[in-house]
Design a protein around this motif. Structure first.
Motif, PDB file in Angstrom:
ATOM      1  N   PHE A   1       0.799  -1.231   0.000  1.00  7.64           N
ATOM      2  CA  PHE A   1       0.000   0.000   0.000  1.00  7.64           C
ATOM      3  C   PHE A   1       0.836   1.288   0.000  1.00  7.64           C
ATOM      4  CE2 PHE A   1      -2.490  -3.318   2.205  1.00  7.64           C
ATOM      5  CZ  PHE A   1      -3.547  -3.419   1.307  1.00  7.64           C
TER       6      PHE A   1
ATOM      7  N   GLU B   1      -1.341   3.589  -2.389  1.00  7.69           N
ATOM      8  CA  GLU B   1      -2.747   3.187  -2.433  1.00  7.69           C
ATOM      9  C   GLU B   1      -3.351   3.358  -1.031  1.00  7.69           C
ATOM     10  OE1 GLU B   1      -2.675  -0.757  -4.034  1.00  7.69           O
ATOM     11  OE2 GLU B   1      -2.199  -0.049  -6.056  1.00  7.69           O
TER      12      GLU B   1
ATOM     13  N   ASP C   1      -7.027   1.954  -0.138  1.00  2.00           N
ATOM     14  CA  ASP C   1      -7.006   0.511   0.137  1.00  2.00           C
ATOM     15  C   ASP C   1      -6.324   0.221   1.472  1.00  2.00           C
ATOM     16  OD1 ASP C   1      -8.290   0.035  -2.231  1.00  2.00           O
ATOM     17  OD2 ASP C   1      -6.455  -0.424  -3.342  1.00  2.00           O
ATOM     18  N   LEU C   2      -5.297   1.017   1.791  1.00  2.00           N
ATOM     19  CA  LEU C   2      -4.610   0.846   3.081  1.00  2.00           C
ATOM     20  C   LEU C   2      -5.579   1.050   4.241  1.00  2.00           C
ATOM     21  CD1 LEU C   2      -2.088   0.706   4.966  1.00  2.00           C
ATOM     22  CD2 LEU C   2      -1.919   3.195   4.668  1.00  2.00           C
TER      23      LEU C   2
END
Length: 221
Positions: A191, A196, A199-200
């Motif tokens: 991540f 990202e 999403d993390l």
């Protein structure tokens, strides 16, 4: 207040909100010794998360008292060397201890509100992850590409355990540190490195609500 700010940031990170505020549960050294039934002059760690059950059986409706202790020298140092202005060798260790204490407070109460059991290993594991995430977010603005590795070295390689700890506690801390390091390496690779962050956040919020067994299984598989 610094600890109130850390609680708010942990709550924002995990998308939760507690009715309890950490600054209302702070105790001084004398009060901490009384909870522990220790005589004046006894040595205690710089941070203690204290839980005392009133009664003998939690299932019978008896209440729990909680409190959080920080050594006054730690608080004085962070007052003089504010980590929100600059993180450096003068305040990094004490700031990590401060995050760990607030992490214990938030995680314990969140699990209690959910009616979920909690273990000491689970609390230590989550606290190690919280320290890594908080420091990485605080320091990311510095733009240092070597920052993640510096944090891994500082948090997971160069730490020492108090000699006075029992073998059981040493084993628990070492297990929590090893598991947290493995999980944080995955967060960094999957991540942070790819930036990202949405999403993390989804990943760490799911992980936060896992049980101890689920957390360990998620890390090792």
């Amino acid at each position: 207040m610094m600890i109130a700010r850390i609680q708010a940031q942990l709550e924002r990170l995990y998308g939760i909100l507690l009715p309890q505020r950490v600054e209302e549960y702070l105790v001084n050294r004398k009060e901490a010794l009384e909870v522990l039934s220790l005589p004046t002059g006894s040595k205690i760690p710089k941070e203690l998360f204290l839980v005392r059950q009133n009664g003998g059986d939690a299932r019978s409706g008896d209440t729990l008292e909680i409190a959080l202790f920080f050594d006054s020298r730690l608080l004085d140092n962070l007052e003089k060397n504010n980590p929100f202005f600059s993180l450096n060798d003068k305040n990094l260790s004490d700031f990590c201890i401060l995050i760990e204490g607030v992490s214990h407070f938030v995680y314990y109460l969140w699990k209690a509100h959910q009616g979920h059991p909690i273990t000491q290993l689970e609390m230590e594991l989550q606290a190690e992850i919280d320290k890594f995430l908080m420091l990485l977010f605080y320091l990311r603005a510095d733009g240092d590409p070597a920052l993640p590795q510096k944090l891994f070295d500082a948090l997971f390689d160069r730490f020492t355990l108090l000699e006075s700890l029992s073998e059981e506690k040493k084993a628990r801390y070492l297990t929590a540190s090893r598991l947290a390091m493995q999980y944080c390496h995955r967060l960094q690779a999957q991540f942070f490195r790819r930036r990202e962050f949405e999403d993390l956040i989804g990943e760490i919020r799911r992980f936060y609500n896992y049980s101890q067994e689920q957390k360990i299984s998620h890390i090792i598989h």
